[in-house]
Design a protein around this motif. Structure first.
Motif, PDB file in Angstrom:
ATOM      1  N   THR A  59     -10.443 -11.693  -6.406  1.00 41.52           N
ATOM      2  CA  THR A  59      -9.795 -11.537  -5.100  1.00 41.52           C
ATOM      3  C   THR A  59     -10.694 -10.733  -4.158  1.00 41.52           C
ATOM      4  OG1 THR A  59      -8.710  -9.423  -5.555  1.00 41.52           O
ATOM      5  CG2 THR A  59      -7.542 -11.396  -6.270  1.00 41.52           C
ATOM      6  N   PRO A  60     -10.344 -10.693  -2.880  1.00 42.46           N
ATOM      7  CA  PRO A  60     -11.075  -9.829  -1.941  1.00 42.46           C
ATOM      8  C   PRO A  60     -10.493  -8.414  -1.896  1.00 42.46           C
ATOM      9  CG  PRO A  60      -9.566 -11.229  -0.738  1.00 42.46           C
ATOM     10  CD  PRO A  60      -9.464 -11.626  -2.187  1.00 42.46           C
ATOM     11  N   LEU A  61      -9.695  -8.016  -2.898  1.00 42.15           N
ATOM     12  CA  LEU A  61      -8.968  -6.750  -2.893  1.00 42.15           C
ATOM     13  C   LEU A  61      -9.555  -5.722  -3.847  1.00 42.15           C
ATOM     14  CD1 LEU A  61      -5.359  -8.198  -3.222  1.00 42.15           C
ATOM     15  CD2 LEU A  61      -6.545  -7.609  -1.120  1.00 42.15           C
ATOM     16  N   SER A  62      -9.106  -4.470  -3.658  1.00 40.62           N
ATOM     17  CA  SER A  62      -9.357  -3.398  -4.618  1.00 40.62           C
ATOM     18  C   SER A  62      -7.989  -2.771  -4.931  1.00 40.62           C
ATOM     19  CB  SER A  62     -10.309  -2.357  -4.046  1.00 40.62           C
ATOM     20  OG  SER A  62      -9.688  -1.662  -2.991  1.00 40.62           O
ATOM     21  N   LEU A  63      -7.956  -1.819  -5.833  1.00 42.59           N
ATOM     22  CA  LEU A  63      -6.691  -1.166  -6.167  1.00 42.59           C
ATOM     23  C   LEU A  63      -6.062  -0.474  -4.964  1.00 42.59           C
ATOM     24  CD1 LEU A  63      -7.384   0.375  -9.666  1.00 42.59           C
ATOM     25  CD2 LEU A  63      -5.922  -1.557  -9.121  1.00 42.59           C
ATOM     26  N   GLY A  64      -6.887   0.027  -4.061  1.00 41.67           N
ATOM     27  CA  GLY A  64      -6.398   0.711  -2.859  1.00 41.67           C
ATOM     28  C   GLY A  64      -5.688  -0.207  -1.873  1.00 41.67           C
TER      29      GLY A  64
END
Length: 70
Positions: A59-64
Motif C-alpha cells: 500500500t502507499p500507507l504507513s502505520l501512522g
C-alpha cells in the motif's frame, strides 16, 4: 475485533483476527460499491514489524496513516 482504517479514503483496513488459534493482523482492500463492493485480503502477519513491512510493500500507507474505525 479491533480494526483500523486509513485516514485518506477508508479503502485500506487492518483488523486483528483469531485465525487457527492465533491472533493475526489482516490487511484488506475494500472496493467501492460502483465496482461491485467487496474486499480483497492482501496479507496476514503475526507482528507489528511484519505489518509495517506488509503495508510498505502492498500500500502507499504507513502505520501512522491508520486510525481506529468507529
Amino acid at each position: 475485533m479491533a480494526e483500523w482504517v486509513c485516514n485518506c479514503c477508508g479503502r485500506w483496513r487492518v483488523s486483528v483476527e483469531l485465525i487457527r488459534g492465533r491472533y493475526r493482523y489482516r490487511l484488506t482492500c475494500r472496493y467501492p460499491q460502483r465496482f461491485g463492493g467487496g474486499r480483497d485480503v492482501l496479507g496476514e502477519v503475526a507482528t507489528v514489524s511484519e505489518l509495517e513491512e506488509l503495508l510498505r510493500r502492498r500500500t502507499p500507507l504507513s502505520l501512522g496513516d491508520l486510525r481506529e474505525a468507529a
